[in-house]
Design a protein around this motif. Structure first.
Motif, PDB file in Angstrom:
ATOM      1  N   ALA A   1       1.198  -1.303   0.196  1.00 47.11           N
ATOM      2  CA  ALA A   1      -0.607   0.015   0.174  1.00 47.11           C
ATOM      3  C   ALA A   1       0.984   1.391   0.299  1.00 47.11           C
ATOM      4  CB  ALA A   1      -0.514  -0.081   1.078  1.00 47.11           C
ATOM      5  N   ASP A   2       1.648   1.293   0.419  1.00 39.13           N
ATOM      6  CA  ASP A   2       3.149   2.563   0.559  1.00 39.13           C
ATOM      7  C   ASP A   2       3.741   2.744  -0.069  1.00 39.13           C
ATOM      8  OD1 ASP A   2       2.776   3.455   3.781  1.00 39.13           O
ATOM      9  OD2 ASP A   2       3.556   1.933   3.672  1.00 39.13           O
ATOM     10  N   ILE A   3       4.241   1.652  -0.900  1.00 38.13           N
ATOM     11  CA  ILE A   3       4.296   1.170  -2.489  1.00 38.13           C
ATOM     12  C   ILE A   3       3.237   2.176  -3.614  1.00 38.13           C
ATOM     13  CG2 ILE A   3       5.156   0.443  -4.469  1.00 38.13           C
ATOM     14  CD1 ILE A   3       6.279  -2.273  -2.815  1.00 38.13           C
ATOM     15  N   ALA A   4       2.032   0.993  -3.796  1.00 32.04           N
ATOM     16  CA  ALA A   4       1.545   2.190  -4.222  1.00 32.04           C
ATOM     17  C   ALA A   4       1.021   3.426  -4.418  1.00 32.04           C
ATOM     18  CB  ALA A   4       0.034   1.678  -4.096  1.00 32.04           C
ATOM     19  N   ALA A   5       1.045   4.062  -3.028  1.00 34.87           N
ATOM     20  CA  ALA A   5       0.692   5.906  -2.451  1.00 34.87           C
ATOM     21  C   ALA A   5       2.147   6.200  -3.006  1.00 34.87           C
ATOM     22  CB  ALA A   5       1.084   5.506  -1.194  1.00 34.87           C
ATOM     23  N   VAL A   6       3.139   6.167  -2.748  1.00 32.17           N
ATOM     24  CA  VAL A   6       4.111   6.424  -3.670  1.00 32.17           C
ATOM     25  C   VAL A   6       3.955   6.745  -5.268  1.00 32.17           C
ATOM     26  CG1 VAL A   6       7.057   6.242  -4.349  1.00 32.17           C
ATOM     27  CG2 VAL A   6       5.622   6.174  -1.901  1.00 32.17           C
ATOM     28  N   ALA A   7       3.887   5.650  -5.959  1.00 37.72           N
ATOM     29  CA  ALA A   7       3.807   5.764  -6.910  1.00 37.72           C
ATOM     30  C   ALA A   7       2.440   6.530  -7.576  1.00 37.72           C
ATOM     31  CB  ALA A   7       2.904   4.137  -7.674  1.00 37.72           C
ATOM     32  N   ALA A   8       1.040   7.204  -6.535  1.00 34.74           N
ATOM     33  CA  ALA A   8       0.756   8.232  -7.409  1.00 34.74           C
ATOM     34  C   ALA A   8       1.083   9.127  -7.343  1.00 34.74           C
ATOM     35  CB  ALA A   8      -0.940   7.521  -6.427  1.00 34.74           C
ATOM     36  N   LYS A   9       2.019   9.367  -6.342  1.00 30.62           N
ATOM     37  CA  LYS A   9       2.377  10.525  -5.984  1.00 30.62           C
ATOM     38  C   LYS A   9       3.549  11.222  -6.947  1.00 30.62           C
ATOM     39  CE  LYS A   9       3.587  14.601  -3.445  1.00 30.62           C
ATOM     40  NZ  LYS A   9       3.096  15.204  -3.088  1.00 30.62           N
ATOM     41  N   VAL A  10       4.384  10.370  -7.446  1.00 29.60           N
ATOM     42  CA  VAL A  10       5.164  10.161  -8.541  1.00 29.60           C
ATOM     43  C   VAL A  10       4.069  10.706  -9.906  1.00 29.60           C
ATOM     44  CG1 VAL A  10       6.721   9.050 -10.019  1.00 29.60           C
ATOM     45  CG2 VAL A  10       7.380   9.313  -7.956  1.00 29.60           C
ATOM     46  N   LEU A  11       3.389   9.722 -10.649  1.00 26.01           N
ATOM     47  CA  LEU A  11       2.743   9.601 -11.242  1.00 26.01           C
ATOM     48  C   LEU A  11       1.561  10.973 -12.002  1.00 26.01           C
ATOM     49  CD1 LEU A  11       1.386   6.256 -11.630  1.00 26.01           C
ATOM     50  CD2 LEU A  11       2.624   7.123 -13.369  1.00 26.01           C
TER      51      LEU A  11
END
Length: 287
Positions: free
Chosen positions: A174-184
């Motif tokens: 879930a933390d990986i997904a949160a970072v991915a969204a932020k970066v995207l």
């Protein structure tokens, strides 16, 4: 802006879709989810800003339609077709690629290209995507991996494994997904190789103790020799290469414990999930 999320049926990709929809700053941002099985992915229906397309990065014939009109690509790792997918993305006019990779990518790069798993994606982006903006999300060991002993705990009340002192800083997907969204969704990440690992170092012995604390009982950790653990892996159906790879990785974790990192907190503005929080959320796995 249209963002294509590949691997939207998978654990990380599915959560990336949710995070993007939750963080979508305005209606001009469209999230396109690529999935082999929309029903299995259980993507929300009739949600503004979400497009669902059937396809797979391993099936290249599905990619041109999926990439049409896409500005930014979230690329799940799939070494067999990474090169071709990046080529198709560039041809389609994609401007930026955010690729999920691994903290082991640099080590993989030193080895035989035929054995690359995560570095294959990075290499494809760097060589075939020349001129494109890119960011690599280098994930560490998933917290789920520390639940591999759940069946042992349920049936025997103990954990039997080798290299109990092997220590890593595991991360919740879930933390990986949160970072991915932020970066995207934001600028300022071009050319970055973000290490996505946890903010605490946890050994196998530590993990067993934490699980016991959450369950409210003591769970003994029984140290096995390398050969005993290897035979256990083989009996469970793993081939010799995988068994030895797992044991070598654990041996490395004893000699070189993985230090914590705070990139997740810096990028998301909130602390990474602790292992105890993760176990508390998933205690049903042990019951």
């Amino acid at each position: 802006m249209r963002i294509l999320v590949t691997g939207a049926t998978g654990n990380v990709g599915r959560l990336v879709v949710d995070e993007l929809l939750a963080r979508r700053p305005d209606p001009s941002v469209v999230v396109r989810a690529l999935t082999t099985n929309p029903a299995k992915a259980a993507l929300p229906e009739n949600v503004e800003g979400l497009e669902v397309v059937t396809g797979f990065i391993g099936k290249l014939s599905t990619m041109p339609a999926a990439l049409e009109g896409v500005d930014t690509l979230y690329l799940a790792p799939h070494q067999a077709t990474a090169k071709e997918v990046v080529q198709l993305a560039k041809q389609a006019g994609v401007q930026r690629i955010v690729a999920l990779s691994s903290t082991n990518a640099d080590e993989e790069a030193k080895g035989d290209p035929s054995e690359w798993t995560y570095y294959a994606t990075e290499h494809a982006v760097l060589t075939e995507g020349e001129g494109l903006r890119w960011t690599f999300l280098r994930a560490g060991q998933f917290m789920w991996n520390l639940l591999d002993n759940a069946e042992q705990i349920k049936t025997t009340g103990e954990v039997r494994a080798a290299y109990g002192k092997a220590a890593f800083a595991p991360v919740d997907i879930a933390d990986i997904a949160a970072v991915a969204a932020k970066v995207l969704l934001t600028d300022g990440h071009d050319g970055e190789k973000y290490p996505l690992i946890g903010s605490e170092t946890v050994s196998k012995i530590d993990a067993t103790r934490v699980i016991g604390e959450v369950l409210g009982r003591e769970i003994p950790f029984i140290e096995l020799s390398r050969e005993e653990a290897r035979q256990t892996y083989l009996a469970a159906g793993l081939d010799e290469y995988v068994a030895d790879w797992l044991l070598d990785n654990d041996a490395m974790g004893v000699d070189y414990p993985q230090p914590p990192d705070f990139t997740i907190e810096r990028l998301t503005g909130r602390p990474a999930k602790t292992f105890k929080q993760f176990v508390s959320e998933n205690r049903a796995v042990f019951e």
